[in-house]
Design a protein around this motif. Structure first.
Motif, PDB file in Angstrom:
ATOM      1  N   SER A  47      36.804 -62.502 -21.528  1.00  0.00           N
ATOM      2  CA  SER A  47      35.976 -61.726 -20.616  1.00  0.00           C
ATOM      3  C   SER A  47      36.541 -61.773 -19.194  1.00  0.00           C
ATOM      4  CB  SER A  47      34.530 -62.220 -20.636  1.00  0.00           C
ATOM      5  OG  SER A  47      34.438 -63.565 -20.197  1.00  0.00           O
ATOM      6  N   THR A  48      37.178 -62.884 -18.820  1.00  0.00           N
ATOM      7  CA  THR A  48      37.832 -62.951 -17.509  1.00  0.00           C
ATOM      8  C   THR A  48      38.979 -61.952 -17.435  1.00  0.00           C
ATOM      9  OG1 THR A  48      37.266 -65.287 -17.225  1.00  0.00           O
ATOM     10  CG2 THR A  48      39.092 -64.432 -15.908  1.00  0.00           C
ATOM     11  N   ALA A  49      39.758 -61.872 -18.507  1.00  0.00           N
ATOM     12  CA  ALA A  49      40.861 -60.903 -18.546  1.00  0.00           C
ATOM     13  C   ALA A  49      40.329 -59.477 -18.465  1.00  0.00           C
ATOM     14  CB  ALA A  49      41.684 -61.103 -19.816  1.00  0.00           C
ATOM     15  N   VAL A  50      39.228 -59.208 -19.149  1.00  0.00           N
ATOM     16  CA  VAL A  50      38.655 -57.856 -19.128  1.00  0.00           C
ATOM     17  C   VAL A  50      38.195 -57.494 -17.716  1.00  0.00           C
ATOM     18  CG1 VAL A  50      36.833 -56.361 -20.027  1.00  0.00           C
ATOM     19  CG2 VAL A  50      37.986 -57.967 -21.554  1.00  0.00           C
ATOM     20  N   LYS A  55      31.083 -61.883 -23.033  1.00  0.00           N
ATOM     21  CA  LYS A  55      31.017 -63.010 -22.102  1.00  0.00           C
ATOM     22  C   LYS A  55      30.514 -64.276 -22.785  1.00  0.00           C
ATOM     23  CE  LYS A  55      30.280 -59.944 -18.149  1.00  0.00           C
ATOM     24  NZ  LYS A  55      29.318 -59.427 -17.151  1.00  0.00           N
ATOM     25  N   THR A  56      29.597 -64.119 -23.748  1.00  0.00           N
ATOM     26  CA  THR A  56      29.034 -65.278 -24.436  1.00  0.00           C
ATOM     27  C   THR A  56      30.023 -65.903 -25.402  1.00  0.00           C
ATOM     28  OG1 THR A  56      26.796 -64.372 -24.258  1.00  0.00           O
ATOM     29  CG2 THR A  56      27.153 -66.076 -25.926  1.00  0.00           C
ATOM     30  N   TYR A  57      30.758 -65.078 -26.104  1.00  0.00           N
ATOM     31  CA  TYR A  57      31.664 -65.583 -27.142  1.00  0.00           C
ATOM     32  C   TYR A  57      33.038 -65.987 -26.617  1.00  0.00           C
ATOM     33  CZ  TYR A  57      28.732 -64.744 -31.237  1.00  0.00           C
ATOM     34  OH  TYR A  57      27.737 -64.817 -32.181  1.00  0.00           O
ATOM     35  N   SER A  58      33.502 -65.374 -25.545  1.00  0.00           N
ATOM     36  CA  SER A  58      34.860 -65.680 -25.076  1.00  0.00           C
ATOM     37  C   SER A  58      34.938 -65.572 -23.556  1.00  0.00           C
ATOM     38  CB  SER A  58      35.879 -64.739 -25.715  1.00  0.00           C
ATOM     39  OG  SER A  58      37.178 -65.025 -25.243  1.00  0.00           O
ATOM     40  N   LEU A  63      47.116 -55.788 -15.015  1.00  0.00           N
ATOM     41  CA  LEU A  63      46.723 -57.140 -14.628  1.00  0.00           C
ATOM     42  C   LEU A  63      45.874 -57.803 -15.705  1.00  0.00           C
ATOM     43  CD1 LEU A  63      46.514 -59.498 -12.692  1.00  0.00           C
ATOM     44  CD2 LEU A  63      44.640 -58.307 -11.516  1.00  0.00           C
ATOM     45  N   GLY A  64      44.912 -57.079 -16.261  1.00  0.00           N
ATOM     46  CA  GLY A  64      44.050 -57.662 -17.287  1.00  0.00           C
ATOM     47  C   GLY A  64      44.826 -58.126 -18.506  1.00  0.00           C
ATOM     48  N   VAL A  65      45.754 -57.298 -18.964  1.00  0.00           N
ATOM     49  CA  VAL A  65      46.551 -57.673 -20.141  1.00  0.00           C
ATOM     50  C   VAL A  65      47.507 -58.811 -19.788  1.00  0.00           C
ATOM     51  CG1 VAL A  65      48.128 -56.842 -21.925  1.00  0.00           C
ATOM     52  CG2 VAL A  65      46.344 -55.329 -21.035  1.00  0.00           C
ATOM     53  N   VAL A 125      36.741 -51.558 -23.291  1.00  0.00           N
ATOM     54  CA  VAL A 125      37.303 -52.750 -23.934  1.00  0.00           C
ATOM     55  C   VAL A 125      36.180 -53.697 -24.364  1.00  0.00           C
ATOM     56  CG1 VAL A 125      38.848 -54.730 -23.629  1.00  0.00           C
ATOM     57  CG2 VAL A 125      39.480 -52.497 -22.708  1.00  0.00           C
ATOM     58  N   TYR A 126      35.135 -53.807 -23.546  1.00  0.00           N
ATOM     59  CA  TYR A 126      33.958 -54.565 -23.989  1.00  0.00           C
ATOM     60  C   TYR A 126      33.409 -53.972 -25.291  1.00  0.00           C
ATOM     61  CZ  TYR A 126      33.346 -57.027 -19.490  1.00  0.00           C
ATOM     62  OH  TYR A 126      33.484 -57.845 -18.384  1.00  0.00           O
TER      63      TYR A 126
END
Length: 279
Positions: A25-28, A18-21, A227-229, A39-40
């Motif tokens: 992180s929204t997609a995940v 979440k901090t770096y991207s 959906l995430g991908v 995936v995290y």
């Protein structure tokens, strides 16, 4: 007794992502809860290596990367690491019985960043992208298909093409920073100073082909992952569209991004596509 430490380890990987991207992180978060943490965990490991080769310029990068390699192998073998990010990663690797060769190939490409600044041939370029991006996509695919070897083999090629597309978009977006801060130019036969609009057009055409092949695989992903991908795919497609609309000279002056208001619209459209079974 180890569960509490495992929970803390997973939280470390989530926070790192979440901090770096924010976009990734929204997609995940669009993935099903059953696969989201894994995936995290993969991203956390990948980010450690990326930081060593891209950010820790005032430190002994080769030593740090060697240590990461040794500690990663030990974590997977022992089923535990006192490094929370590696502890989370080994849990995912062992849960899905991921081949160690994927980790080897990834770390080999990361090490290349310490020693190589330009790529003279498409073969060198493709090999670097395979290790730095394609295998990360394959790690995620292991999670998405939950160990189904037949489904993995069916989707392997498209997952690699999608990973390649994302990495190439990153190269184009970061063209200025990669050269000025790190001295790198990834595109074969390309010189920073002489990059032309035709060069950029050819690069973008190559990326579009990868994205199209990758999208064919997205449509066949298990519903928990689709959906995430798809969100990640649409984000990179939007970013590529912005890169396509600017002159090559502008790539040398600034970093192109997708504004937050555009991201919100994009994410909403992706969710609607998903609900209407349009993916």
């Amino acid at each position: 007794m180890k569960k509490l430490f495992d929970d803390v380890s997973g939280a470390c990987s989530r926070q790192l992502t979440k901090t770096y991207s924010t976009s990734f992180s929204t997609a995940v978060r669009m993935l099903a809860p059953s696969i989201r943490q894994d995936v995290y965990n993969i991203y956390g490991f990948v980010r450690l290596a990326d930081e060593i080769v891209d950010s820790f310029l005032d430190y002994r990068q080769q030593t740090l990367l060697d240590q990461l390699r040794t500690q990663t192998y030990e974590a997977v073998s022992d089923g535990i690491s006192l490094n929370p990010v590696l502890n989370a990663f080994q849990e995912t690797v062992n849960r899905y019985d991921m081949p160690m060769k994927m980790i080897d190939d990834f770390l080999r490409s990361m090490e290349t960043d310490l020693n190589k600044k330009t790529y003279d041939s498409k073969e060198e370029y493709d090999l670097y992208i395979y290790g730095s991006a394609d295998v990360v996509g394959l790690m995620c695919l292991h999670v998405f298909v939950k160990g189904d070897a037949k489904k993995f083999d069916e989707l392997k090629a498209s997952a690699m093409r999608l990973g390649s597309a994302f990495q190439k978009v990153n190269f184009l977006r970061d063209f200025k920073a990669d050269f000025e801060l790190l001295g790198r130019v990834y595109f074969p036969g390309t010189d920073f100073e002489t990059l032309s609009d035709l060069d950029k057009k050819n690069i973008i055409a190559d990326i579009h082909e990868d994205l199209e092949q990758g999208f064919q695989g997205i449509k066949r992903l298990p519903i928990e992952a689709r959906l995430g991908v798809y969100v990640a795919y649409r984000y990179y497609r939007a970013l590529l569209g912005r890169l396509n609309r600017i002159a090559s000279e502008d790539l040398k002056k600034r970093r192109i991004r997708v504004p937050n208001y555009s991201k919100l619209t994009l994410f909403a459209r992706c969710y609607l596509d998903h609900k209407l079974n349009l993916i």
